[in-house]
Write an enzyme that holds these catalytic residues in place. Structure first.
Site, PDB file in Angstrom:
ATOM      1  N   ASP A 121       0.853  -1.193   0.000  1.00 44.56           N
ATOM      2  CA  ASP A 121       0.000   0.000   0.000  1.00 44.56           C
ATOM      3  C   ASP A 121       0.897   1.254   0.000  1.00 44.56           C
ATOM      4  O   ASP A 121       2.122   1.152   0.164  1.00 44.56           O
ATOM      5  CB  ASP A 121      -0.909  -0.067   1.247  1.00 44.56           C
ATOM      6  CG  ASP A 121      -2.149   0.796   1.113  1.00 44.56           C
ATOM      7  OD1 ASP A 121      -2.529   1.140  -0.021  1.00 44.56           O
ATOM      8  OD2 ASP A 121      -2.765   1.110   2.156  1.00 44.56           O
ATOM      9  N   HIS A 122       0.279   2.416  -0.133  1.00 44.62           N
ATOM     10  CA  HIS A 122       0.955   3.720  -0.224  1.00 44.62           C
ATOM     11  C   HIS A 122       2.461   3.706   0.040  1.00 44.62           C
ATOM     12  O   HIS A 122       2.901   3.685   1.196  1.00 44.62           O
ATOM     13  CB  HIS A 122       0.348   4.686   0.788  1.00 44.62           C
ATOM     14  CG  HIS A 122      -1.087   4.955   0.544  1.00 44.62           C
ATOM     15  ND1 HIS A 122      -1.513   5.900  -0.351  1.00 44.62           N
ATOM     16  CD2 HIS A 122      -2.196   4.372   1.057  1.00 44.62           C
ATOM     17  CE1 HIS A 122      -2.830   5.898  -0.370  1.00 44.62           C
ATOM     18  NE2 HIS A 122      -3.279   4.984   0.472  1.00 44.62           N
TER      19      HIS A 122
ATOM     20  N   ASP B  57       3.044   5.855  -4.384  1.00 43.84           N
ATOM     21  CA  ASP B  57       2.358   7.066  -3.947  1.00 43.84           C
ATOM     22  C   ASP B  57       3.266   8.255  -4.227  1.00 43.84           C
ATOM     23  O   ASP B  57       4.178   8.548  -3.455  1.00 43.84           O
ATOM     24  CB  ASP B  57       2.030   6.950  -2.455  1.00 43.84           C
ATOM     25  CG  ASP B  57       1.189   8.112  -1.959  1.00 43.84           C
ATOM     26  OD1 ASP B  57       1.158   9.157  -2.634  1.00 43.84           O
ATOM     27  OD2 ASP B  57       0.566   7.977  -0.885  1.00 43.84           O
TER      28      ASP B  57
ATOM     29  N   GLU C 210      -0.847   6.738  -7.645  1.00 43.31           N
ATOM     30  CA  GLU C 210      -1.539   7.834  -6.958  1.00 43.31           C
ATOM     31  C   GLU C 210      -0.711   9.086  -7.142  1.00 43.31           C
ATOM     32  O   GLU C 210       0.441   9.146  -6.701  1.00 43.31           O
ATOM     33  CB  GLU C 210      -1.695   7.510  -5.462  1.00 43.31           C
ATOM     34  CG  GLU C 210      -2.354   8.650  -4.695  1.00 43.31           C
ATOM     35  CD  GLU C 210      -2.496   8.355  -3.198  1.00 43.31           C
ATOM     36  OE1 GLU C 210      -2.354   7.180  -2.788  1.00 43.31           O
ATOM     37  OE2 GLU C 210      -2.737   9.309  -2.448  1.00 43.31           O
TER      38      GLU C 210
ATOM     39  N   GLY D 190      -9.152   6.541   7.564  1.00 43.64           N
ATOM     40  CA  GLY D 190      -9.514   6.703   8.971  1.00 43.64           C
ATOM     41  C   GLY D 190     -11.014   6.814   9.160  1.00 43.64           C
ATOM     42  O   GLY D 190     -11.788   6.608   8.226  1.00 43.64           O
TER      43      GLY D 190
ATOM     44  N   HIS E  41     -10.024   4.302  -2.184  1.00 43.17           N
ATOM     45  CA  HIS E  41      -9.366   4.279  -0.874  1.00 43.17           C
ATOM     46  C   HIS E  41     -10.341   4.766   0.198  1.00 43.17           C
ATOM     47  O   HIS E  41     -11.392   5.301  -0.111  1.00 43.17           O
ATOM     48  CB  HIS E  41      -8.117   5.184  -0.906  1.00 43.17           C
ATOM     49  CG  HIS E  41      -6.955   4.539  -1.590  1.00 43.17           C
ATOM     50  ND1 HIS E  41      -5.854   4.097  -0.918  1.00 43.17           N
ATOM     51  CD2 HIS E  41      -6.753   4.231  -2.889  1.00 43.17           C
ATOM     52  CE1 HIS E  41      -5.008   3.549  -1.764  1.00 43.17           C
ATOM     53  NE2 HIS E  41      -5.525   3.613  -2.989  1.00 43.17           N
TER      54      HIS E  41
ATOM     55  N   THR F 235     -13.398   2.396   5.002  1.00 41.28           N
ATOM     56  CA  THR F 235     -14.028   2.240   6.325  1.00 41.28           C
ATOM     57  C   THR F 235     -15.017   3.370   6.601  1.00 41.28           C
ATOM     58  O   THR F 235     -14.675   4.548   6.443  1.00 41.28           O
ATOM     59  CB  THR F 235     -12.949   2.234   7.436  1.00 41.28           C
ATOM     60  OG1 THR F 235     -12.084   1.127   7.226  1.00 41.28           O
ATOM     61  CG2 THR F 235     -13.599   2.129   8.814  1.00 41.28           C
TER      62      THR F 235
ATOM     63  N   THR G 212      -8.909   0.739   8.411  1.00 42.78           N
ATOM     64  CA  THR G 212      -9.292   1.139   9.769  1.00 42.78           C
ATOM     65  C   THR G 212     -10.275   0.141  10.395  1.00 42.78           C
ATOM     66  O   THR G 212     -10.200  -0.120  11.607  1.00 42.78           O
ATOM     67  CB  THR G 212      -9.896   2.560   9.736  1.00 42.78           C
ATOM     68  OG1 THR G 212      -8.909   3.438   9.178  1.00 42.78           O
ATOM     69  CG2 THR G 212     -10.266   3.048  11.120  1.00 42.78           C
TER      70      THR G 212
HETATM   71  P1  13P Z   1      -9.516   3.125   5.636  1.00 42.50           P
HETATM   72  O1  13P Z   1      -8.478   3.061   6.709  1.00 42.50           O
HETATM   73  O2  13P Z   1     -10.358   4.349   5.715  1.00 42.50           O
HETATM   74  O3  13P Z   1     -10.325   1.878   5.574  1.00 42.50           O
HETATM   75  O4  13P Z   1      -8.733   3.259   4.245  1.00 42.50           O
HETATM   76  C1  13P Z   1      -7.937   2.189   3.823  1.00 42.50           C
HETATM   77  C2  13P Z   1      -7.108   2.541   2.645  1.00 42.50           C
HETATM   78  O5  13P Z   1      -7.504   3.269   1.775  1.00 42.50           O
HETATM   79  C3  13P Z   1      -5.769   1.917   2.562  1.00 42.50           C
HETATM   80  O6  13P Z   1      -5.028   2.394   1.495  1.00 42.50           O
END
Ligand code: 13P
Length: 284
Positions: free
Chosen positions: A74-75, A96, A126, A172, A199, A202, A224
């Protein structure tokens, strides 16, 4: 995986994990729901646990999984970490470049894509920033915003495999309901065939997810919700343990695992991915 999902009208769940318990629990959710699933690892976790350990852990846990699963970074703005992960044969990486200005972002995305493709690894790109800080990467302020025409043109010129545009979401927990932009995903999808990633999953509702999937999104990131379920289940278990003065670590792990598996299984159903991997066998 994401192209298959888009053609069939669902999204592949892409779930962040940070240790063996969360990785096992998320893979169990994929098995239970017969869904394909992307396991995501943050740059911070690669740095703390080590790339070789995460690579080996995933290989060990995915060996007996009967649905298609993939391992994704991820990122990651850090070129050295990207190089190490690409050399370790993960399925894909998110470069990223949202902290770079446009010229550098385009040039470096080109370089990362060339390096990754030579190793058979896909690249999520991104260049606008998704709001919110995820494991130490990102910002609460919008730093770069481009037109969908620019995003599509840059994706074509750099050869990025998946696109992570700003769609109104943030990482978040949401304090207020966000201004979601499914129409922006649809506009981008009309300009490029490259799968689009949402992205900040959550906190969104099943109807929110459906509007993005109908607009062409085929990978949805959840992080999250995993952390929340993990910590809340730990706390609930430990409160009972203290009240009863009974200390049983395997029981703690079982309770945490069950909570994480349940929350991801729920999201899988919201994404329409349940049952989509039935009888397909495992991926890499
Ligand atoms: P959340 O933490 O809001 O679920 O986002 C996850 C995310 O986009 C990871 O790259």
């Amino acid at each position: 995986m994401t192209r298959t999902a888009r053609d069939a009208g669902y999204a592949v769940p892409a779930v962040n994990v940070f240790d063996e318990i969360s990785m096992r629990a998320v893979l169990a959710a994929a098995e239970r729901t017969a869904s394909p699933l992307i396991v995501q690892i943050s740059t911070k976790t690669v740095r703390t646990a080590g790339c070789a350990f995460v690579t080996d852990l995933f290989a060990a846990l995915a060996r007996d999984v009967t649905v298609p699963v993939a391992l994704h970074l991820d990122h990651c703005p850090d070129r050295a970490v990207l190089t190490e992960v690409i050399a370790s044969d993960w399925s894909s990486v998110l470069f990223d470049a949202s902290d770079r200005d446009l010229d550098d972002a385009v040039r470096e995305t080109h370089e990362v894509t060339a390096e990754a493709h030579a190793a058979g690894v896909d690249v999520e790109s991104e260049i606008e920033n998704i709001l919110g800080v995820e494991d130490g990467v990102g910002s609460d302020e919008s730093q770069h915003a481009y037109s969908v025409e620019q995003l599509a043109e840059i994706a074509e010129s750099t050869g990025s495999d998946l696109l992570a545009p700003q769609l109104g979401t943030s990482h978040g927990l949401y304090k207020a309901h966000p201004q979601l932009l499914p129409q922006r995903a649809a506009e981008l999808a009309a300009l490029t065939d490259r799968p689009i990633v949402l992205h900040g999953g959550t906190g969104l509702s099943e109807a929110d997810f459906r509007s993005f999937i109908d607009a062409g999104v085929s990978k949805i990131n959840i992080s999250t919700a995993v952390k929340h379920a993990y910590m809340q289940a730990s706390l609930a278990h430990l409160e009972v343990a203290r009240a009863k003065d009974r200390w049983d670590p395997p029981r703690l792990i079982a309770d945490v695992s069950a909570a994480v598996t349940d929350v991801i299984a729920e999201h899988v159903a919201w994404f329409g991915a349940d049952g989509k991997a039935a009888g397909t066998g495992s991926a890499r």
